[in-house]
Design an enzyme around this catalytic site. Sequence first.
Site, PDB file in Angstrom:
ATOM      1  CG  ASP A 245      -0.329   0.105   2.475  1.00 51.23           C
ATOM      2  OD1 ASP A 245       0.898  -0.312   2.737  1.00 51.23           O
ATOM      3  OD2 ASP A 245      -1.006   0.180   3.709  1.00 51.23           O
ATOM      4  CG  ASP A 270      -3.265  -6.424   8.065  1.00 48.81           C
ATOM      5  OD1 ASP A 270      -4.305  -6.854   8.633  1.00 48.81           O
ATOM      6  OD2 ASP A 270      -2.175  -5.944   8.433  1.00 48.81           O
ATOM      7  N   GLY A 305      -3.360  -2.093  10.512  1.00 43.85           N
ATOM      8  CA  GLY A 305      -4.189  -2.620   9.382  1.00 43.85           C
ATOM      9  C   GLY A 305      -4.017  -1.505   8.421  1.00 43.85           C
TER      10      GLY A 305
END
Length: 375
Positions: A245, A270, A305
């Site tokens: 990400d 996640d 997360g």
Amino acid sequence: MIIRNGEVFFEGRFQKKEVRIEDGKIAEVADRILLKEDEEMLDLDGRLLLPGLVDVHSHGRAGEDFNFADRSGLQTLCDSYAACGVTSVLGTTMTNEPSAIRRAMETIGAYRKEAHSGARLLGIHMEGPFLGKAKRGAHDEQYLRNIDMAWFEEMNSLSGNCIRIVSIDPCLDGAADFIKECRSRGIVVSLAHTGCDYETAKMAAWAGADHVTHLFNAMSPLHHRMPGLIGAAFDCGMFTELICDGIHLHEAIIRMMFAMRPERQLLISDSMQAAGLPDGTYSLGGLTVFVKDSKATLADGTIAGSTTNVYAAMVQAIKFGIPTEQAVLSASCLPAESIGMGKEIGSIAEGMYADLLVADKDWTLQQVYIGGTPL
């Protein structure tokens, strides 16, 4: 239905193929397929046809959390995953009070037995509570516990025996025996949230652990004289989860891992309940999480997360320089193989579920099919 005139991701690369779908599965893949009388034909007009993506580690999205979602919440989750190209997912639970985990196991197990729309809920990835305190990350310390096979068996039974991955710290007492027992039952053991050294990680691998949870995060760093879990994962050929990400891992790390062992890299999200929603205050496993500029953290700054999804992670990996074909494999075929479902999902091949994605050459997702049915 026959799908024609597209670039089909077949046998690990994009090829000009035609695909026939019958009864929710892929019946044929060939250079040319004769159209039957009254058979529907879809012309892709040069667009890409990919297998539906598989996320083996996600805690939630769209305002819902697998730890606490009811039947309606699980439906929201499955619809939301499918809408972003993830056609199969493992609902990932977090460390929490025993009653909450028990309720999540029962709810997910019951939901999987029902007919529902959206992504396939393949089962459960149980992340915690068998984790180390020092590397607990966003797991609530008060509910961490020692390995307890009897308790784990109870949770698995409540879920309808659908736990497919359990993440543990291999430093905990009884880890080796627990790993052996899980592997004898076909349950994947992933090493996670641990400060373990190289030798401990290798012993866990010899016992049967073949998966590492969100590599580099919540574990001792790679050191040239103390390689730890990261070095052992490479030596032992373990599947390693990567959160691509642009926040959890630098792009150079992504390129390094794919250069070393591309066939063992798994793209995961996640993600937590804020995924797909604006910045704000949310929850993960019962802990308060603050999301700003798409980065999710606890009050002390600990990353909690992500807010991405596997389709976005795949596109990001390609932008980081990962070969396109490998990025697709790491978001589809390889995650499916890592949990023993490579003959059912994650690829475009005869006999597989017709979970398919249509995308433009710029990776704009155009259409999602689950079992041959368009969303």
